[in-house]
Design an enzyme around this catalytic site. Structure first.
Site, PDB file in Angstrom:
ATOM      1  N   CYS B 242      40.551  13.311   9.926  1.00 49.63           N
ATOM      2  CA  CYS B 242      39.497  12.744   9.076  1.00 49.63           C
ATOM      3  C   CYS B 242      39.545  11.237   9.042  1.00 49.63           C
ATOM      4  O   CYS B 242      38.691  10.606   8.439  1.00 49.63           O
ATOM      5  CB  CYS B 242      39.675  13.216   7.644  1.00 49.63           C
ATOM      6  SG  CYS B 242      39.840  14.968   7.501  1.00 49.63           S
ATOM      7  N   VAL B 243      40.594  10.654   9.595  1.00 53.49           N
ATOM      8  CA  VAL B 243      40.804   9.226   9.384  1.00 53.49           C
ATOM      9  C   VAL B 243      40.306   8.434  10.581  1.00 53.49           C
ATOM     10  O   VAL B 243      40.464   8.861  11.721  1.00 53.49           O
ATOM     11  CB  VAL B 243      42.294   8.945   9.142  1.00 53.49           C
ATOM     12  CG1 VAL B 243      42.514   7.501   8.767  1.00 53.49           C
ATOM     13  CG2 VAL B 243      42.819   9.838   8.036  1.00 53.49           C
TER      14      VAL B 243
END
Lengths: 127, 428
Positions: B242-243
């Site tokens: 997600c980063v």
């Protein structure tokens, strides 16, 4: 006696790894420079100092695993820590007040990245 | 391994009584989708929204983007290891709702990034402004910890995509594609005079919100392995990353890997594409050494003349990229690297955290530090206030009028390192 230790400013790291952690009340640059000092005294860096896609100027926490070895300088470790310091300087320090919940999230992510390193610790560092 | 892909062009998405595809429109039964996506006791509620190209809509923070697909024939199902068993995928026939996407949103951690604007300046930077998006907003139970929360949102997206994909099973397709890779000895013989190319597919694998999965296995726990390229088209690789919105690979991008499709495009014409080596980007230096050694060994063993190496993420993975490059070149195999850059807002700083003179063929997907202002949107799906804490934003990124000033790293897919983006260089 363990032949590696953790240099960290993350409270969750000391909660989990206890005396293995050398707690530093400092920022990410402080962790990097403390690691650089240790490397100049012979320590080997075990995890990458830029671990994670969370940029070093985003997260206020960083945990580095180093050997307790004192010998000649490990050139690769030195190159990596100097590279990380250069990246942090390039990206610039962002002054901002994070809410408590965001700080907690940053601690959890840093701990998870540290867990990944401790879970893959080279055999010579197993105690 | 031979896979037929049947693309069904989706030109619009609408809510309807029944989930079905009719004349290029995907109709979605909202309640049924919410029920299926939310089929997890750790989920409190699921809301479903639609976001179409050109609409004044912002989705923030985006977790993953997933393309709806369905297996029509052949072994296994889409997203093996999660949604189906672990049969080998990548053969038979697969239908794709081309032009539709499931976008998952929901706060997992406070600084999670990812913006998709369907209109305006931001839309120019993300490929997902051109898809008809079914946005699934997931609210988990209170006090669910970050690790579980990530799993819950990830799986909800896969369930939603597979549910929508089923609607394409019996639909007449608009476009047919066939991809085939033969077992290595046969493949080498098929085009004996063309240079043999292997793709080293690096995946972000460091921990929570930084993980990628292959057949449901956390890739940081594997040693590099061989993958038939068509396995990716059936969702063998899924994102739990997600980063770093700009240069992570959402699941959609793995399903559509432009590196693989471009290599197939040249297969039999200018190159002989032998297949992929899936490898990881772990946190310890010993893991990096081991994985790059194994990758170089596999590339050599497969008999490659050249290798494409793609990176995911920035910083730490630059070390893996350089190790892979040096070691593969060390085997006498030419390499071409794909990465992106963090060269500062003025583009004048060093782009990567590591470098090698052997990396003399390198493609960049753009500079993630470029600053852009995203105009006000009429509708915001999600939580606009995260703009101030996401990577690439700063305290004050969210302006009083609702516009956002930030680096393009906040935009999902802006500098995607598989080349699934719009940035390019032109001679002026």
């Amino acid at each position: 006696m363990a032949n590696c230790y953790i240099l960290s400013n993350n409270p969750l790291a000391s909660q989990k790894y206890g005396s293995l952690v050398k707690v530093q009340k400092t920022d990410v640059m402080g962790i990097y420079t403390a690691a650089r000092d240790a490397i100049h005294l012979g320590a080997v860096l075990i995890n990458h100092p830029l671990s994670g896609s969370v940029k070093p100027n985003e997260s206020p926490y960083r945990s580095l695993v180093l050997s307790t070895r004192q010998a000649e300088v490990d050139e690769k470790s030195l190159q990596l820590i100097e590279g990380a310091i250069a990246v942090l300087k390039k990206l610039g320090i962002k002054e901002r007040e994070y809410p408590e919940t965001v700080l907690d999230d940053f601690q959890v992510i840093d701990l998870d990245l540290l867990d990944s390193a401790m879970g893959a610790l080279p055999a010579e560092y197993h105690t | 391994m031979r896979l037929e892909i049947g693309n069904i062009f989706i030109k619009d998405v609408q809510f309807g009584d029944k989930t079905e595809v009719k004349s290029g429109t995907l109709f979605v039964n909202k309640d049924e989708l919410a029920k299926i996506a939310g089929d997890d006791e750790r989920i409190k509620s699921v809301e479903v929204f639609l976001a179409r190209p050109g609409e004044s809509v912002r989705i923030i923070p985006v977790k993953d983007v997933v393309e709806p697909r369905v297996k029509v024939s052949g072994d296994g199902g889409i997203f093996p290891g999660f949604m189906t068993g672990v049969d080998q995928v990548g053969s038979g026939r697969t239908h794709v709702l081309k032009g539709a996407a499931v976008v998952t949103t929901g706060k997992i951690v406070g600084f999670q990034e990812g913006i998709i604007d369907m209109k305006g300046a931001g839309a120019e930077y993300t490929p997902f402004s051109k898809t008809n998006n079914v946005v699934v907003k997931v609210e988990p139970l209170d006090d669910l910890k970050q690790h579980e929360h990530e799993v819950v949102v990830r799986l909800a997206g896969f369930r939603a995509a597979n549910y929508l994909g089923e609607a394409g099973k019996d639909v007449k397709v608009d476009e047919e594609k066939v991809y085939e890779t033969k077992p290595i000895l046969e493949q080498v013989k098929e085009y004996p005079n063309l240079p043999k190319v292997v793709y080293a597919y690096m995946l972000q694998t460091q921990g929570l919100l930084h993980n990628t999965y292959y057949y449901g296995v956390d890739v940081k726990q594997i040693v590099p392995t061989f993958m038939y390229p068509t396995e990716a088209f059936d969702g063998a690789i899924t994102s739990g990353n997600c980063v770093s919105a700009c240069d992570k690979n959402p699941t959609y991008v793995h399903e559509n890997s432009p590196v693989i499709t471009d290599l197939f495009e040249q297969h039999g014409k200018t190159i002989n594409f032998l297949g992929c080596v899936v490898t990881n980007e772990n946190v310890t230096l010993m893991d990096k050494e081991r994985s790059s050694n194994m990758t170089a060994k596999l590339v050599e063993f497969l008999g490659a003349d050249a290798a494409i190496i793609s990176e995911e993420g920035f910083g730490n993975p630059d070390a893996d990229l350089v190790m892979n490059c040096n070691k593969i070149e060390g085997k006498g195999v030419k390499t071409c690297l794909i990465t992106d850059e963090y060269a500062g807002q003025d583009g004048a700083s060093q782009s990567l955290a590591d470098s090698t003179p052997k990396g003399d063929a390198c493609v960049t997907a753009g500079n993630a530090n470029v600053v852009v202002t995203l105009p006000v949107m009429d509708t915001v799906i999600g939580y606009p206030e995260v703009a101030n804490v996401i990577a690439g934003g700063w305290d004050g990124s969210l302006n009083a009028d609702g516009s956002i000033t930030a680096e393009i790293q906040v935009i999902t897919g802006a500098t995607n390192e598989l080349g699934f983006n719009y940035l390019t260089a032109k001679t002026v």
